[in-house]
Design a protein around this motif. Structure first.
Motif, mmCIF file in Angstrom:
data_model
loop_
_atom_site.group_PDB
_atom_site.id
_atom_site.type_symbol
_atom_site.label_atom_id
_atom_site.label_comp_id
_atom_site.label_asym_id
_atom_site.label_seq_id
_atom_site.Cartn_x
_atom_site.Cartn_y
_atom_site.Cartn_z
ATOM 1 N N GLY A 166 22.511 61.202 8.739
ATOM 2 C CA GLY A 166 21.507 62.042 9.393
ATOM 3 C C GLY A 166 20.797 61.357 10.551
ATOM 4 O O GLY A 166 19.907 61.943 11.171
ATOM 5 N N ALA A 276 22.688 65.259 7.293
ATOM 6 C CA ALA A 276 21.521 64.625 6.679
ATOM 7 C C ALA A 276 21.720 64.517 5.172
ATOM 8 O O ALA A 276 22.479 65.295 4.585
ATOM 9 C CB ALA A 276 20.277 65.455 6.992
ATOM 10 N N ILE A 332 14.457 68.276 10.118
ATOM 11 C CA ILE A 332 14.950 67.389 9.063
ATOM 12 C C ILE A 332 13.816 67.134 8.068
ATOM 13 O O ILE A 332 12.633 67.308 8.395
ATOM 14 C CB ILE A 332 15.477 66.044 9.622
ATOM 15 C CG1 ILE A 332 14.448 65.366 10.533
ATOM 16 C CG2 ILE A 332 16.804 66.255 10.327
ATOM 17 C CD1 ILE A 332 14.831 63.936 10.917
#
Ligand code: HEC
Ligand code: HEC
Length: 420
Positions: A166, A276, A332
């Motif tokens: 990620g 991720a 994220i």
């Protein structure tokens, strides 16, 4: 759009701190969609012919080829050594899939001068000396160049391998977003908590570009290509266009620039192309983990372990790399702020930051936590309560609140952490 980003984060973080019944998704209208997450890339060297899947930045075949290079074991013929730590990137960045972390630790030493400033050592080996380098390589290709910690170097620390999964999204965060995070931490904690931002050089830039450091325990790098060049030299002893000078010429048999095939570009492409780390969906959805997440926010863990950060919405260029659409406008959930803090665990080492970073470390991003069994930079905590109990200084108030939790609340907090 940048201002919008900042506000998004402020709203999100403060909502989390004040602990109302807030989920991750309440960061306001216009929060970009989540970045693709998943542990679904098979180890190609063990499953030849299998399909490797990235985050959409690269075609599967290109991503697979880059992953293959990241997994490739190099020998002396390719420039391995003379001093090194392991033969491939994947040897340390390995679990649960290529690019993850591992139990392998590295060793750094140094000392302070009489003004209290950190100084990197000169390490004497049988065949000569290796100056100005805090890393002590654990392996060597000949006995005469094996390094040992000199007795004069009283600062000694281990550093655990980090996951790179990620990290393309982390690289795609605007500097302003990280600076805004630091400012909001200060505002939310009455100045007690203030993540330090450091500016670090982009090795591949021809124009002296600097960016907010975000990679490594010390935020020593801001570009995955810079990190790749640095790691190829320092972990494997392989020189490249970015790091053309070997650590030592003792026992060296290969030419000056050993990375003739441009492997560092492949490493960077693989890292940029990874998904991720995903949460464990079942555990994360459990009532205990959900309650634990509220507690995590309420006691203030989320001031540093920030749950949501968005990547750039504009044009972002790092060296010659321009962040592609696949990595832009994504949210994220790193449970980290990528900033440096003194929580009383400092290892005394200074790398690319000023002297005041000696006892600071980057907030450990908690994404992927369930794939690790040793915690903190030194790996010396083997249980989560022990890792939490080592937080002090900037984290004192938060830890006081943690100790006031009931046993049931503490176990809910653990259920949340175990789902990450
Ligand atoms: C011997 C084990 C080892 C090998 C081999 C290794 N690494 Fe690492 N890697 C580490 C450790 C330890 C860290 C944390 C370093 C630090 O900050 O002190 C790290 C950190 C990183 C980071 C920063 C990740 C983040 O999110 O902050 C990147 C990027 C990285 N390595 C890339 C590579 C690449 C590319 C290779 C192959 C050329 C490689 N590494 C080889 C152990 C290793
Ligand atoms: C002031 C910022 C700050 C606060 C507040 C904070 N942490 Fe941390 N946390 C850090 C830093 C910095 C590290 C890395 C320290 C080290 O490696 O020595 C860390 C490391 C950790 C780790 C180890 C992760 C790993 O992969 O090794 C865990 C678990 C953790 N924190 C949980 C928590 C919990 C739970 C709370 C709230 C009770 C909390 N933290 C509050 C900054 C903070």
């Amino acid at each position: 759009m940048k201002a919008g980003n900042k506000i998004g984060i402020m709203v999100c973080v403060s909502a989390l701190i004040f602990g109302s019944a807030v989920g991750l998704k309440l960061a306001g209208e216009g929060t970009p969609p989540d970045a693709p997450a998943g542990y679904d890339t098979p180890t190609l060297s063990e499953n030849p012919g299998s399909q490797s899947h990235g985050n959409g930045m690269l075609a599967d075949a290109d991503f697979g080829a880059a992953q293959g290079t990241f997994e490739e074991e190099d020998g002396v013929d390719k420039g391995l050594g003379p001093v090194y730590n392991a033969r491939s990137c994947a040897e340390c960045h390995q679990t649960p899939v290529t690019g993850g972390s591992s139990q392998i630790a590295e060793f750094r030493v140094g000392h302070n001068d009489r003004f209290g400033n950190f100084v990197s050592p000169t390490i004497f080996v049988k065949g000569g000396s290796i100056p100005n380098r805090s890393l002590v390589n654990d392996r060597a290709t000949c006995a005469d160049v094996q390094e040992h910690a000199p007795l004069t170097e009283t600062i000694r620390t281990f550093r655990m391998s980090l996951s790179i999964l990620g990290d393309g999204f982390v690289e795609a965060i605007d500097d302003d977003t990280l600076k805004a995070l630091s400012a909001s931490e200060k505002a939310m904690s009455g100045g007690r908590i203030a993540g330090e931002v450091i500016m670090v050089p982009i090795a591949e830039s021809t124009s002296g570009q600097v960016r907010v450091g975000r990679f490594g325990w010390k935020d020593q790098q801001a570009s995955l290509l810079s990190f790749a060049g640095d790691a190829y030299l320092n972990e494997q002893g392989i020189t490249s266009a970015l790091n053309p000078t070997d650590t030592t010429s003792i026992c060296k048999t290969t030419p000056d620039i050993e990375d003739q095939e441009g492997d560092i570009d492949e490493f960077a492409a693989f890292m940029r192309g990874t998904k991720a780390p995903p949460v464990d969906g079942d555990l994360f959805a459990s009532a205990d983990a959900q309650a634990g997440q509220q507690i995590f926010s309420k006691v203030g863990c989320a001031i540093c372990h920030v749950s949501s950060i968005s990547t750039t919405s504009g044009t972002l260029t790092i060296g010659e790399y321009t962040v592609p659409d696949a990595l832009k406008n994504k949210t994220i959930h790193p449970y980290g702020d990528f900033l440096l803090h003194n929580i009383g665990t400092g290892d005394g080492i200074v790398q690319n930051g000023p002297q005041d970073t000696a006892n600071k470390l980057r907030t450990a991003p908690l994404w992927g936590l369930r794939t690790r069994d040793r915690f903190m930079h030194d790996g010396l905590s083997v249980t989560l309560p022990n890792a939490i109990g080592r937080h002090r200084n900037e984290a004192s108030d938060v830890i006081k609140s943690y100790y006031k939790l009931s046993d049931r609340q503490k176990s809910q907090l653990l259920a949340f952490l175990n789902a990450l």
